[in-house]
Design an enzyme around this catalytic site. Structure first.
Site, mmCIF file in Angstrom:
data_model
loop_
_atom_site.group_PDB
_atom_site.id
_atom_site.type_symbol
_atom_site.label_atom_id
_atom_site.label_comp_id
_atom_site.label_asym_id
_atom_site.label_seq_id
_atom_site.Cartn_x
_atom_site.Cartn_y
_atom_site.Cartn_z
ATOM 1 N N HIS A 1 8.871 30.508 45.019
ATOM 2 C CA HIS A 1 7.729 29.878 44.351
ATOM 3 C C HIS A 1 7.212 28.654 45.106
ATOM 4 C CE1 HIS A 1 10.832 27.235 42.362
ATOM 5 N NE2 HIS A 1 9.865 26.340 42.480
ATOM 6 N N ASP B 1 13.736 34.666 43.696
ATOM 7 C CA ASP B 1 13.064 33.383 43.947
ATOM 8 C C ASP B 1 13.607 32.720 45.210
ATOM 9 O OD1 ASP B 1 11.200 31.412 43.532
ATOM 10 O OD2 ASP B 1 12.456 30.238 42.173
ATOM 11 N N ASN C 1 12.387 19.196 44.230
ATOM 12 C CA ASN C 1 13.743 19.595 44.598
ATOM 13 C C ASN C 1 13.871 21.102 44.786
ATOM 14 O OD1 ASN C 1 14.895 16.842 42.982
ATOM 15 N ND2 ASN C 1 16.061 17.522 44.771
ATOM 16 N N SER C 2 12.885 21.865 44.317
ATOM 17 C CA SER C 2 12.960 23.326 44.403
ATOM 18 C C SER C 2 13.207 23.774 45.837
ATOM 19 C CB SER C 2 11.648 23.941 43.909
ATOM 20 O OG SER C 2 11.502 23.790 42.529
ATOM 21 N N GLY D 1 16.810 53.964 38.153
ATOM 22 C CA GLY D 1 15.642 54.680 37.657
ATOM 23 C C GLY D 1 15.669 54.977 36.172
ATOM 24 N N ILE E 1 15.794 50.602 29.900
ATOM 25 C CA ILE E 1 16.964 50.347 29.064
ATOM 26 C C ILE E 1 16.664 49.283 28.015
ATOM 27 C CG2 ILE E 1 18.773 51.047 30.680
ATOM 28 C CD1 ILE E 1 18.849 48.224 31.758
#
Length: 504
Positions: free
Chosen positions: A147, A177, A250-251, A307, A310
């Site tokens: 991000h 991420d 800080n990401s 595949g 759920i």
């Protein structure tokens, strides 16, 4: 006169008796004086405190040169001035050509003064984003968050000594991420850090280093508060929770153990105000190592693919299937091209384990399969028809784009709706099952979230096409001593299973 027989009692004895009396009255006696038995000596918890406060300076000195600030230039869509408006003022397109504001709007808009759209002077607009990152190799590979670099067109790394380096994006993975940058034409060797092999225990000291609010080179200390946190529906990986101060910027920065090894990549904070409140989340090093390795050798992450769609197993569903615990991942749909279908997995199966490792919910199944190598075999433990079975599935490669379940209810048929008082709803036959035409807001169906337009496709594991099919399924469940009946429901959001309570 007769002498008292108590005359010779010693002063010592008298004082002892007085002490005992006073002790009983004052409540100061110990259990021995009451029971005649010695008191149990329980030992309190004892922890050896450190001789002096922990000093992190050596760790910081070693790792800080490997941490960088990441500056990202992102392109944003220029606004079309033709859509510009002022309350109470005519729209631009409605202004006369000789109006004084007409020239103004055209000057900053997409048309020239003659109104020719093929002569647009679209000037790109840019925004600046900031984050953190760290070197993982001497030749300039840098780890950060997806991000942070998302939609970026230019990337600049600012080292601890202020040196600025241009970088290219090697690859980025939204699901984890994580992203990988590489210094353009490096003319030097960089100091780098490595990922830890093991996650420290909850309560262990950790250090976060990064670029909060663009300040750069900031170090904060804290402990691991928890692990295995689920914080995002989009990201099925679990996270480390730390209480070191982490803020915007800080990401992508590292969290270190006291050996200077990266135990996590800071990626999110919990904050009602937008600032640090002592709850931050980091991607575990174990996850990051695999993802970064894939990005470094191909630019894309390869994940195993089963595949199936759920859902979690609720208490009602567990009861309707005869499961002892509400655990596992229930298969709601699959298709003939999926590895699961080819291996014999069926709709309504509950996946309890992968290669012997228990699966408690849908997230755990997604983690197991996603971390498995594509084109590898896994053994599934499945609950079907009141017993466990084993199936071996040859996994595929997770596709970049996965088709979502088809939504929408089937068209209603001319047949009159029939009432199913058992659950408080009316049903009508449709192409794919029984369409719910109305729901009693106080009935069991409404309580389980069923609504008008949903389609009941199966009851008790058997496909239904008529009201009688539903009633027969209900009676069969009651005969088997079930307290709930399992129904497969098709909704606008997809397919799910619902356990409805049965009347006695």
């Amino acid at each position: 006169m007769t002498k008292s027989k108590f005359k010779n009692v010693s002063v010592k004895s008298t004082l002892l008796a007085s002490a005992l009396c006073l002790g009983v009255v004052a409540g100061a006696t110990v259990p021995t004086l009451i029971t005649g038995q010695p008191a149990a000596n329980a030992e309190p918890v004892q922890v050896t405190a450190p001789a002096q406060p922990v000093d992190f300076s050596n760790v910081v000195k070693a790792v800080k040169p490997a941490v960088v600030s990441v500056q990202v230039k992102t392109e944003i869509e220029p606004q079309n001035i033709q859509n510009f408006s002022i309350p109470g003022f005519p729209e631009f397109k409605d202004l006369p050509k000789d109006h004084p504001f007409n020239r103004f709007f055209r000057r900053f808009g997409d048309e020239d003064e003659q109104g020719n759209e093929d002569k647009k002077r679209a000037v790109p607009h840019y925004a600046q984003a900031q984050g953190s990152g760290f070197f993982i190799s001497e030749d300039g590979y840098v780890v950060t968050n997806h991000h942070v670099v998302d939609k970026g067109v230019e990337f600049v790394l600012v080292m601890d000594d202020g040196t600025k380096l241009d970088a290219d994006l090697v690859g980025s993975d939204e699901k984890s991420d994580l992203a990988l940058l590489k210094v353009k034409d490096p003319d030097r060797k960089f100091k780098y850090v490595k990922f830890a092999d093991n996650l420290p225990a909850v309560g262990s000291w950790v250090l976060a280093v990064g670029n909060p609010f663009g300040l750069g080179g900031t170090v904060t200390a804290g402990i691991i508060s928890a692990d295995g946190r689920d914080i995002s529906a989009k990201n099925y990986e679990s996270f480390i929770q730390i209480d070191a101060a982490v803020n915007k910027g800080n990401s992508g920065g590292p969290t270190f153990n006291l050996n200077g090894e990266v135990i996590g990549i800071n990626t999110a904070i919990y904050s009602p105000s937008g600032g640090n409140v002592g709850i931050a989340f980091a991607i575990p090093a174990g996850v990051a190592k695999d993802v970064i390795n894939d990005l470094q050798h191909g630019g894309k992450v390869k994940r195993g693919w089963l595949g199936v769609h759920i859902q979690n197993v609720t208490e009602d569903i567990a009861d309707s299937l005869g499961l002892a615990d509400a655990s596992g991942a229930m298969v709601t749909s699959t298709d003939e091209t999926a590895p699961a279908f080819k291996a014999g997995v069926k709709v309504g199966d509950v996946i309890l384990a992968v290669d012997g490792d228990e699966v408690k919910n849908t997230r755990e199944l997604a983690r197991h399969i996603g971390r498995a190598d594509p084109e590898s075999d896994v053994e599934l433990t499945i609950w079907r028809e009141d017993k466990e079975i084993k199936l071996t599935v040859h996994l595929g490669t997770y596709p970049e784009e996965t088709a979502s379940s088809a939504g929408g209810a089937s068209p209603q048929q001319p047949a009159a709706p029939a009432e199913l008082d058992e659950f408080g709803m009316n049903l009508q036959p449709g192409d794919e099952g029984l369409v719910i035409t109305s729901v009693d807001p106080d009935g069991p169906a409404a309580d389980k979230g069923l609504s008008r337009g949903d389609v009941i496709q199966s009851v008790g594991g058997k496909q239904v096409k008529s009201i009688d099919d539903v009633k027969n399924g209900v009676e069969a469940a009651k005969d088997n001593g079930r307290k709930t009946i399992l129904m497969r429901i098709k909704t606008d959001a997809g397919i799910r299973f619902v356990g409805l309570p049965l009347k006695k």
